[in-house]
Scaffold this active site. Structure first.
Site, PDB file in Angstrom:
ATOM      1  N   ILE A   1      -8.050  -9.527 -10.917  1.00 50.13           N
ATOM      2  CA  ILE A   1      -8.455  -9.026 -12.236  1.00 50.13           C
ATOM      3  C   ILE A   1      -9.856  -8.395 -12.148  1.00 50.13           C
ATOM      4  O   ILE A   1     -10.770  -8.960 -11.548  1.00 50.13           O
ATOM      5  CB  ILE A   1      -8.502 -10.193 -13.274  1.00 50.13           C
ATOM      6  CG1 ILE A   1      -7.122 -10.856 -13.394  1.00 50.13           C
ATOM      7  CG2 ILE A   1      -9.032  -9.719 -14.617  1.00 50.13           C
ATOM      8  CD1 ILE A   1      -6.104 -10.095 -14.199  1.00 50.13           C
TER       9      ILE A   1
ATOM     10  N   ASN B   1      -5.450   2.867 -13.063  1.00 46.66           N
ATOM     11  CA  ASN B   1      -4.472   1.881 -12.593  1.00 46.66           C
ATOM     12  C   ASN B   1      -3.065   2.462 -12.699  1.00 46.66           C
ATOM     13  O   ASN B   1      -2.782   3.243 -13.602  1.00 46.66           O
ATOM     14  CB  ASN B   1      -4.548   0.624 -13.470  1.00 46.66           C
ATOM     15  CG  ASN B   1      -3.556  -0.444 -13.036  1.00 46.66           C
ATOM     16  OD1 ASN B   1      -3.444  -0.761 -11.847  1.00 46.66           O
ATOM     17  ND2 ASN B   1      -2.823  -1.005 -13.987  1.00 46.66           N
TER      18      ASN B   1
ATOM     19  N   GLY C   1       0.783  -1.231   0.000  1.00 48.69           N
ATOM     20  CA  GLY C   1       0.000   0.000   0.000  1.00 48.69           C
ATOM     21  C   GLY C   1       0.816   1.283   0.000  1.00 48.69           C
ATOM     22  O   GLY C   1       0.337   2.317   0.483  1.00 48.69           O
ATOM     23  N   THR C   2       2.012   1.256  -0.583  1.00 43.86           N
ATOM     24  CA  THR C   2       2.786   2.504  -0.617  1.00 43.86           C
ATOM     25  C   THR C   2       2.131   3.530  -1.549  1.00 43.86           C
ATOM     26  O   THR C   2       2.208   4.736  -1.294  1.00 43.86           O
ATOM     27  CB  THR C   2       4.255   2.277  -1.038  1.00 43.86           C
ATOM     28  OG1 THR C   2       4.294   1.800  -2.379  1.00 43.86           O
ATOM     29  CG2 THR C   2       4.956   1.309  -0.110  1.00 43.86           C
ATOM     30  N   ASN C   3       1.493   3.053  -2.605  1.00 48.90           N
ATOM     31  CA  ASN C   3       0.788   3.995  -3.479  1.00 48.90           C
ATOM     32  C   ASN C   3      -0.450   4.559  -2.786  1.00 48.90           C
ATOM     33  O   ASN C   3      -0.780   5.734  -2.959  1.00 48.90           O
ATOM     34  CB  ASN C   3       0.413   3.326  -4.806  1.00 48.90           C
ATOM     35  CG  ASN C   3       1.583   3.302  -5.772  1.00 48.90           C
ATOM     36  OD1 ASN C   3       1.955   4.335  -6.332  1.00 48.90           O
ATOM     37  ND2 ASN C   3       2.200   2.141  -5.925  1.00 48.90           N
TER      38      ASN C   3
ATOM     39  N   HIS D   1       0.822   1.277 -13.234  1.00 46.45           N
ATOM     40  CA  HIS D   1       1.622   0.126 -13.683  1.00 46.45           C
ATOM     41  C   HIS D   1       3.101   0.513 -13.643  1.00 46.45           C
ATOM     42  O   HIS D   1       3.469   1.589 -14.124  1.00 46.45           O
ATOM     43  CB  HIS D   1       1.209  -0.280 -15.105  1.00 46.45           C
ATOM     44  CG  HIS D   1       1.942  -1.496 -15.572  1.00 46.45           C
ATOM     45  ND1 HIS D   1       1.616  -2.768 -15.130  1.00 46.45           N
ATOM     46  CD2 HIS D   1       3.011  -1.638 -16.388  1.00 46.45           C
ATOM     47  CE1 HIS D   1       2.454  -3.633 -15.674  1.00 46.45           C
ATOM     48  NE2 HIS D   1       3.306  -2.975 -16.440  1.00 46.45           N
TER      49      HIS D   1
ATOM     50  N   MET E   1      -4.338  -6.839  -7.078  1.00 50.20           N
ATOM     51  CA  MET E   1      -3.893  -7.993  -7.857  1.00 50.20           C
ATOM     52  C   MET E   1      -5.025  -8.914  -8.309  1.00 50.20           C
ATOM     53  O   MET E   1      -4.785  -9.978  -8.855  1.00 50.20           O
ATOM     54  CB  MET E   1      -2.842  -8.790  -7.061  1.00 50.20           C
ATOM     55  CG  MET E   1      -1.562  -8.001  -6.804  1.00 50.20           C
ATOM     56  SD  MET E   1      -0.780  -7.399  -8.335  1.00 50.20           S
ATOM     57  CE  MET E   1       0.484  -6.294  -7.692  1.00 50.20           C
TER      58      MET E   1
ATOM     59  N   GLN F   1      10.446   7.711  -7.709  1.00 51.72           N
ATOM     60  CA  GLN F   1      10.611   8.766  -8.714  1.00 51.72           C
ATOM     61  C   GLN F   1       9.385   8.932  -9.607  1.00 51.72           C
ATOM     62  O   GLN F   1       9.214   9.981 -10.222  1.00 51.72           O
ATOM     63  CB  GLN F   1      11.851   8.494  -9.570  1.00 51.72           C
ATOM     64  CG  GLN F   1      13.144   8.580  -8.772  1.00 51.72           C
ATOM     65  CD  GLN F   1      14.384   8.433  -9.646  1.00 51.72           C
ATOM     66  OE1 GLN F   1      14.308   8.421 -10.882  1.00 51.72           O
ATOM     67  NE2 GLN F   1      15.544   8.314  -9.016  1.00 51.72           N
TER      68      GLN F   1
HETATM   69  C1  GAR Z   1       3.254  -1.073  -7.439  1.00 52.39           C
HETATM   70  O1  GAR Z   1       4.564  -1.053  -7.939  1.00 52.39           O
HETATM   71  C2  GAR Z   1       2.270  -1.067  -8.577  1.00 52.39           C
HETATM   72  O2  GAR Z   1       2.691  -0.288  -9.666  1.00 52.39           O
HETATM   73  C3  GAR Z   1       2.230  -2.517  -8.940  1.00 52.39           C
HETATM   74  O3  GAR Z   1       2.228  -3.193  -7.706  1.00 52.39           O
HETATM   75  C4  GAR Z   1       2.954  -2.402  -6.750  1.00 52.39           C
HETATM   76  C5  GAR Z   1       2.103  -2.227  -5.506  1.00 52.39           C
HETATM   77  O4  GAR Z   1       2.828  -1.624  -4.465  1.00 52.39           O
HETATM   78  N1  GAR Z   1       1.085  -2.829  -9.748  1.00 52.39           N
HETATM   79  C6  GAR Z   1       1.111  -3.698 -10.771  1.00 52.39           C
HETATM   80  O5  GAR Z   1       2.089  -4.341 -11.056  1.00 52.39           O
HETATM   81  C7  GAR Z   1      -0.191  -3.796 -11.535  1.00 52.39           C
HETATM   82  N2  GAR Z   1       0.016  -4.482 -12.787  1.00 52.39           N
HETATM   83  P1  GAR Z   1       2.094  -0.914  -3.244  1.00 52.39           P
HETATM   84  O6  GAR Z   1       1.109  -1.925  -2.648  1.00 52.39           O
HETATM   85  O7  GAR Z   1       3.214  -0.610  -2.283  1.00 52.39           O
HETATM   86  O8  GAR Z   1       1.411   0.324  -3.748  1.00 52.39           O
END
Ligand code: GAR
Length: 209
Positions: A93, A108, A12-14, A110, A91, A179
């Protein structure tokens, strides 16, 4: 004010980047009103709770049929009156049925420059492993609308990130997050909430201020 649902499965960093941007007042037209996790033990749930955001857990494996899962997902989203769905490391679909309900309303992130290293099987660390395997010198992140093609929807924002000698998938993943992803995702959400993203002929454009 738009209601935003953030769908997560992992660290969940995003999500955290979105929460932080909201606290800084950078997402003026919307509010995160729901965090929905596809995994019961996702650390992202703790981040949501700490920020006082309601959470739901919805596991694909709890449903035998896709239709039942979709119905449950749509019921939750409508109960929270969600206007924008953000996939932040989600994750599970998203079916075409759900995509059609939220056409150009699902965003989304990516971790590559689409159309490189995307599509089925490219998620999380696997994306960075593939980039290193290919030997690309530049990678990055993409924020896009979700359509019926995996990672194929209109591109909203992209940012390039250098690949450096000695990178491991983990090091590269972290650099791409720091970044690119953590900046692009809040920016795209903010633009959406201000009504500044237009989609025509399968392409997204940003209206100037
Ligand atoms: C992130 O890098 C995101 O871009 C990727 O999963 C990670 C989740 O990290 N998503 C995909 O690969 C989707 N195809 P997070 O849980 O720390 O945000």
């Amino acid at each position: 004010m738009l209601n935003i649902a953030v769908l997560v499965s992992g660290g969940g960093t995003n999500l955290q980047a979105l929460i932080d941007a909201q606290h800084r007042g950078e997402i003026s037209g919307g509010k995160i009103t729901l965090v929905l996790s596809g995994k019961a033990d996702a650390f992202a749930l703790h981040r949501a709770e700490k920020a006082g955001i309601p959470t739901e857990v919805l596991l694909r494996k709890s449903f035998s049929a896709q239709e039942e899962y979709d119905r449950s997902l749509l019921e939750i989203l409508s109960r929270y009156e969600i206007d924008l769905v953000v996939l932040a490391g989600f994750m599970t679909i998203i079916s075409n049925h759900v995509v059609r309900h939220y056409e150009n309303k699902i965003i989304n992130v990516h971790p590559a420059l689409i159309p490189s290293f995307c599509g089925e099987g490219f998620y999380g660390l696997k994306v960075h492993e593939a980039a290193l395997e290919k030997g690309v010198k530049v990678t990055g992140a993409t924020v896009h609308f979700v359509n019926e093609v995996c990672d194929g929807g209109p591109i909203i924002l992209q940012k390039a990130v250098e690949v450096l000698p000695g990178d491991t998938p983990e090091i590269l993943q972290r650099r791409v997050m720091e970044q690119a992803e953590w900046k692009l995702l809040p920016k795209a959400v903010s633009l959406f909430c201000e009504g500044r993203i237009k989609v025509a002929d399968g392409r997204a454009t940003i209206k100037e201020d």
